[in-house]
Design a protein around this motif. Structure first.
Motif, PDB file in Angstrom:
ATOM      1  N   PHE A 270       0.837  -1.207   0.000  1.00 58.63           N
ATOM      2  CA  PHE A 270       0.000   0.000   0.000  1.00 58.63           C
ATOM      3  C   PHE A 270       0.872   1.258   0.000  1.00 58.63           C
ATOM      4  CE2 PHE A 270      -2.497   3.258   2.234  1.00 58.63           C
ATOM      5  CZ  PHE A 270      -3.668   3.244   1.494  1.00 58.63           C
ATOM      6  N   ASP A 271       1.847   1.304   0.919  1.00 62.72           N
ATOM      7  CA  ASP A 271       2.709   2.483   1.045  1.00 62.72           C
ATOM      8  C   ASP A 271       3.625   2.650  -0.160  1.00 62.72           C
ATOM      9  OD1 ASP A 271       1.589   3.025   3.513  1.00 62.72           O
ATOM     10  OD2 ASP A 271       3.078   1.881   4.610  1.00 62.72           O
ATOM     11  N   ILE A 272       4.122   1.526  -0.690  1.00 65.33           N
ATOM     12  CA  ILE A 272       4.967   1.598  -1.886  1.00 65.33           C
ATOM     13  C   ILE A 272       4.191   2.257  -3.019  1.00 65.33           C
ATOM     14  CG2 ILE A 272       6.136   0.244  -3.672  1.00 65.33           C
ATOM     15  CD1 ILE A 272       6.662  -1.891  -1.460  1.00 65.33           C
ATOM     16  N   GLY A 273       2.941   1.829  -3.192  1.00 67.26           N
ATOM     17  CA  GLY A 273       2.110   2.398  -4.253  1.00 67.26           C
ATOM     18  C   GLY A 273       1.885   3.886  -4.087  1.00 67.26           C
ATOM     19  N   LEU A 274       1.668   4.337  -2.835  1.00 69.92           N
ATOM     20  CA  LEU A 274       1.439   5.762  -2.585  1.00 69.92           C
ATOM     21  C   LEU A 274       2.671   6.593  -2.937  1.00 69.92           C
ATOM     22  CD1 LEU A 274      -0.477   5.811   0.834  1.00 69.92           C
ATOM     23  CD2 LEU A 274      -1.392   6.379  -1.411  1.00 69.92           C
ATOM     24  N   VAL A 275       3.844   6.109  -2.533  1.00 69.54           N
ATOM     25  CA  VAL A 275       5.066   6.870  -2.823  1.00 69.54           C
ATOM     26  C   VAL A 275       5.330   6.906  -4.328  1.00 69.54           C
ATOM     27  CG1 VAL A 275       7.536   7.095  -2.395  1.00 69.54           C
ATOM     28  CG2 VAL A 275       6.046   6.272  -0.568  1.00 69.54           C
ATOM     29  N   LEU A 276       5.109   5.787  -4.999  1.00 70.38           N
ATOM     30  CA  LEU A 276       5.315   5.754  -6.448  1.00 70.38           C
ATOM     31  C   LEU A 276       4.372   6.717  -7.161  1.00 70.38           C
ATOM     32  CD1 LEU A 276       5.808   1.915  -7.000  1.00 70.38           C
ATOM     33  CD2 LEU A 276       7.550   3.700  -7.239  1.00 70.38           C
ATOM     34  N   SER A 277       3.144   6.824  -6.659  1.00 71.68           N
ATOM     35  CA  SER A 277       2.190   7.775  -7.235  1.00 71.68           C
ATOM     36  C   SER A 277       2.685   9.208  -7.067  1.00 71.68           C
ATOM     37  CB  SER A 277       0.822   7.612  -6.564  1.00 71.68           C
ATOM     38  OG  SER A 277      -0.102   8.558  -7.052  1.00 71.68           O
ATOM     39  N   ASP A 278       3.228   9.530  -5.875  1.00 77.61           N
ATOM     40  CA  ASP A 278       3.771  10.875  -5.654  1.00 77.61           C
ATOM     41  C   ASP A 278       4.996  11.131  -6.530  1.00 77.61           C
ATOM     42  OD1 ASP A 278       1.882  11.772  -3.867  1.00 77.61           O
ATOM     43  OD2 ASP A 278       2.960  11.091  -2.105  1.00 77.61           O
ATOM     44  N   LYS A 279       5.822  10.096  -6.718  1.00 82.91           N
ATOM     45  CA  LYS A 279       6.982  10.244  -7.601  1.00 82.91           C
ATOM     46  C   LYS A 279       6.534  10.490  -9.044  1.00 82.91           C
ATOM     47  CE  LYS A 279      10.645   7.592  -7.136  1.00 82.91           C
ATOM     48  NZ  LYS A 279      11.716   8.545  -6.807  1.00 82.91           N
ATOM     49  N   ALA A 280       5.419   9.865  -9.426  1.00 86.33           N
ATOM     50  CA  ALA A 280       4.871  10.093 -10.773  1.00 86.33           C
ATOM     51  C   ALA A 280       4.454  11.555 -10.940  1.00 86.33           C
ATOM     52  CB  ALA A 280       3.683   9.164 -11.013  1.00 86.33           C
ATOM     53  N   LYS A 281       3.765  12.093  -9.915  1.00 89.76           N
ATOM     54  CA  LYS A 281       3.318  13.488  -9.984  1.00 89.76           C
ATOM     55  C   LYS A 281       4.519  14.438 -10.033  1.00 89.76           C
ATOM     56  CE  LYS A 281      -0.875  12.261  -7.485  1.00 89.76           C
ATOM     57  NZ  LYS A 281      -1.524  12.171  -6.167  1.00 89.76           N
ATOM     58  N   LEU A 282       5.562  14.095  -9.286  1.00 91.80           N
ATOM     59  CA  LEU A 282       6.769  14.922  -9.292  1.00 91.80           C
ATOM     60  C   LEU A 282       7.445  14.867 -10.666  1.00 91.80           C
ATOM     61  CD1 LEU A 282       8.787  16.712  -7.795  1.00 91.80           C
ATOM     62  CD2 LEU A 282       9.915  14.637  -6.954  1.00 91.80           C
ATOM     63  N   SER A 283       7.500  13.678 -11.255  1.00 93.31           N
ATOM     64  CA  SER A 283       8.091  13.539 -12.590  1.00 93.31           C
ATOM     65  C   SER A 283       7.334  14.359 -13.614  1.00 93.31           C
ATOM     66  CB  SER A 283       8.107  12.061 -13.010  1.00 93.31           C
ATOM     67  OG  SER A 283       9.005  11.326 -12.216  1.00 93.31           O
ATOM     68  N   PHE A 284       6.005  14.408 -13.483  1.00 93.40           N
ATOM     69  CA  PHE A 284       5.214  15.222 -14.410  1.00 93.40           C
ATOM     70  C   PHE A 284       5.593  16.694 -14.271  1.00 93.40           C
ATOM     71  CE2 PHE A 284       1.664  17.949 -15.458  1.00 93.40           C
ATOM     72  CZ  PHE A 284       1.336  17.514 -16.732  1.00 93.40           C
ATOM     73  N   LYS A 285       5.688  17.154 -13.018  1.00 91.55           N
ATOM     74  CA  LYS A 285       6.025  18.559 -12.789  1.00 91.55           C
ATOM     75  C   LYS A 285       7.407  18.908 -13.354  1.00 91.55           C
ATOM     76  CE  LYS A 285       3.134  19.198  -8.661  1.00 91.55           C
ATOM     77  NZ  LYS A 285       2.312  20.302  -9.188  1.00 91.55           N
ATOM     78  N   LYS A 286       8.298  17.915 -13.377  1.00 90.65           N
ATOM     79  CA  LYS A 286       9.649  18.133 -13.903  1.00 90.65           C
ATOM     80  C   LYS A 286       9.714  17.924 -15.420  1.00 90.65           C
ATOM     81  CE  LYS A 286      12.842  16.061 -11.414  1.00 90.65           C
ATOM     82  NZ  LYS A 286      13.446  14.931 -10.649  1.00 90.65           N
ATOM     83  N   GLY A 287       8.573  17.581 -16.044  1.00 90.96           N
ATOM     84  CA  GLY A 287       8.541  17.386 -17.490  1.00 90.96           C
ATOM     85  C   GLY A 287       9.068  16.038 -17.943  1.00 90.96           C
ATOM     86  N   GLU A 288       9.201  15.090 -17.025  1.00 91.62           N
ATOM     87  CA  GLU A 288       9.697  13.752 -17.358  1.00 91.62           C
ATOM     88  C   GLU A 288       8.495  12.836 -17.587  1.00 91.62           C
ATOM     89  OE1 GLU A 288      11.994  13.072 -13.848  1.00 91.62           O
ATOM     90  OE2 GLU A 288      13.595  14.450 -14.429  1.00 91.62           O
TER      91      GLU A 288
END
Length: 440
Positions: A270-288
Motif C-alpha cells: 500500500f505504502d509503496i504504491g502511494l510513494v510511487l504515485s507521488d513520484k509520478a506526480k513529481l516527474s510530471f512537474k519536472k517534465g519527465e
C-alpha cells in the motif's frame, strides 16, 4: 479528576452487582455465604478474604477486572501498550488485545478508564476506517468528557478531528480538534507524532503548506528519522507533497527517496504504491513524462487490492495524460475508473463521500475531452467545480477545471465567460492559499 475511584472495595462490588441487576441473596447463595455477611462486606464492616474476592469476581463475571489500585495501574499501563499497537498499525494484535482491555466496561465506577477505553477503541476504528462505528463510540464518549483526564481528552479530540476529515472532508474542524488534542497532549507532558501529523495534514488540506511543513518537521524530529517507525515514511511523504506544492522539487525528491526505502524495507504494498504515485506526480512537474507514466503504472500494480487508492491514482494519471495531450490514453483511464465505480463490490473505497468525489472528478475529466459539447461545459461549470471547491483537498482540482474552462472560453472568443471563470479561480485561490483560518 482522580485517576482511580476513591470507593472502597465493598462499594465497588456493590456498584457492579447493582449495575447487573443482581441481589444480595443471589450473591450469597452463589458464593456459599449469607445475605447479612455480604451486606457487611459491601459496607466495609468486614474484610474480604482472597477466596471470597475470587468467588465474587467469578459470580459477577469480572474475573479479570481490576479492582485494586495496583491492578488498575497495571491495566492503565496495558492501555498504553494497546495504544502503541494501534499507533504502529499492528491492528490484528490490537484487536486481540481489545478483549483483554474490555473488562473495564463492567466497572461502572471507573469512568475515566472507561472513557480511555472508548477513545482508544475509537483510534483502532479510525485506523480501520470504520467511520460509522467510530462516530458511535465518540458519541458515547462525548457524554463523559466533563471530568475526563488529559489523556482521554487528547485521544477524544484526535479521533474527532479524524472523523471530520474522513467522513465529511471538513478540514477546518479536523484542524480545530487536532490543535485541541495537541494542547491536551502537551498539558499531560506527553509526546507523540500522531497529532502533529494530523495538524500538518489539516493545514495542507486548507492550503497552508508552509504551516504544514512546520508540524511535519516537528513530527520528524520526534521520530528522530528512524525508518523502523511506521509513521516516518508517511511524514517524509507528507513533507514531499508540501514541497511539491511550493515548487521545491529537489527537496520533495529528497524526502520521497527515504519514504520509498522505508516502504520497501517492510514490503508494504500500500505504502509503496502511494510513494510511487507521488513520484509520478513529481516527474510530471519536472517534465519527465515517460517516467511519470511508468511510475503511475507501477503504483497501480501495488494498489490492485486497494480500490479506493487505485481509483485515485487512475484519476491522477488520467488528468496528467490529458495535460500531455494523450487524449486516447486519458479516455482509457477514465473508462477503467468508471468500470470500477460501477462494480457492485469495490471494497477499499473508504466512504460514500470519497466515492462521490471520485465519480465527479472522473466525469469532469471525461467532459474535458468533449468541451465543444455544451453539456460537457455545463457539467464542469455547474456540477464539478462547485462540488470540488467545497470539499477540502479537492478545491485544488477545482482550480484546474476553472483554468480549462477559461482557456476554452478564450478560444471561443467568449471573453465575458472567460473572465468569469478567471474570477472564480481567483476566489478559490484566495480561499485556499491567502485567507486566514477562522474557527466557529
Amino acid at each position: 479528576m482522580a485517576i482511580y475511584s476513591t470507593l472502597t472495595l465493598g462499594e465497588k462490588i456493590r456498584q457492579v452487582r447493582e449495575s447487573k441487576g443482581l441481589s444480595l441473596e443471589n450473591m450469597a447463595i452463589a458464593i456459599s455465604s449469607s445475605k447479612p455477611t455480604i451486606s457487611r462486606f459491601e459496607r466495609n464492616e468486614l474484610e474480604f478474604s482472597t477466596d471470597m474476592i475470587i468467588a465474587i469476581k467469578k459470580f459477577l463475571s469480572i474475573e479479570k477486572a481490576p479492582l485494586f489500585e495496583h491492578e488498575l495501574s497495571l491495566y492503565r499501563n496495558r492501555m498504553k501498550v494497546w495504544d502503541t499497537l494501534i499507533g504502529t498499525q499492528r491492528l490484528t494484535e490490537a484487536r486481540d488485545m481489545q478483549n483483554e482491555m474490555s473488562v473495564i466496561l463492567d466497572l461502572p465506577f471507573e469512568q475515566d478508564l472507561y472513557l480511555l477505553f472508548l477513545v482508544t477503541e475509537a483510534m483502532l476504528l479510525s485506523k480501520e476506517y470504520n467511520i460509522p462505528v467510530l462516530n458511535e463510540k465518540l458519541s458515547i464518549a462525548e457524554g463523559l468528557l466533563d471530568n475526563a483526564s488529559d489523556d482521554a481528552l487528547y485521544l477524544y479530540h484526535l479521533n474527532k478531528g479524524f472523523y471530520y476529515a474522513a467522513n465529511a472532508g471538513d478540514y477546518k474542524n479536523f484542524l480545530k480538534h487536532s490543535l485541541m488534542a495537541l494542547e491536551y497532549m502537551e498539558k499531560a507532558k506527553r509526546t507523540g507524532t500522531s497529532v502533529l501529523i494530523s495538524i500538518g495534514q489539516a493545514y495542507n488540506a486548507l492550503g497552508k503548506p508552509y504551516k504544514a511543513i512546520i508540524y511535519f518537521e516537528r513530527a520528524k524530529a520526534q521520530s528522530k528519522g528512524d525508518l523502523t517507525d511506521i509513521s516516518v515514511g508517511f511524514i517524509m511523504q507528507s513533507l514531499a507533497r508540501c514541497y511539491m506544492i511550493i515548487g521545491e522539487y529537489a527537496t520533495a525528491e529528497k524526502y520521497l527517496e527515504p519514504a520509498l526505502a522505508r516502504a520497501l524495507s517492510v514490503n508494504a504494498e500500500f505504502d509503496i504504491g502511494l510513494v510511487l504515485s507521488d513520484k509520478a506526480k513529481l516527474s510530471f512537474k519536472k517534465g519527465e513524462y515517460e517516467e511519470c507514466l511508468d511510475l503511475y503504472d507501477q503504483s497501480l500494480k501495488h494498489h490492485e487490492q486497494h480500490k479506493g487508492i487505485y481509483l485515485s491514482t487512475l484519476i491522477a494519471k488520467a488528468i496528467d495524460l490529458f495535460k500531455m495531450k494523450k487524449y486516447d490514453k486519458s479516455q482509457e483511464a477514465i473508462e477503467r475508473g468508471k468500470a470500477i465505480l460501477n462494480e457492485e463490490e469495490h471494497g477499499g473505497i473508504r466512504s460514500v463521500a470519497e466515492s462521490d468525489t471520485q465519480e465527479i472528478t472522473l466525469n469532469a475529466v471525461g467532459h474535458l475531452l468533449t468541451l465543444d459539447n455544451d453539456t460537457s461545459v455545463e457539467y464542469i461549470k455547474d456540477v464539478a467545480i462547485p462540488y470540488l471547491r467545497a470539499n477540502g483537498y479537492t478545491n485544488y482540482e477545482a482550480l484546474f477545471f476553472c483554468s480549462q474552462l477559461e482557456a476554452h472560453y478564450t478560444k471561443k472568443r467568449a471573453k465575458t465567460k472567460a473572465n468569469a471563470m478567471a474570477a472564480i479561480a481567483r476566489d478559490i485561490y484566495r480561499e485556499r492559499y491567502e485567507s486566514e483560518i477562522e474557527f466557529d
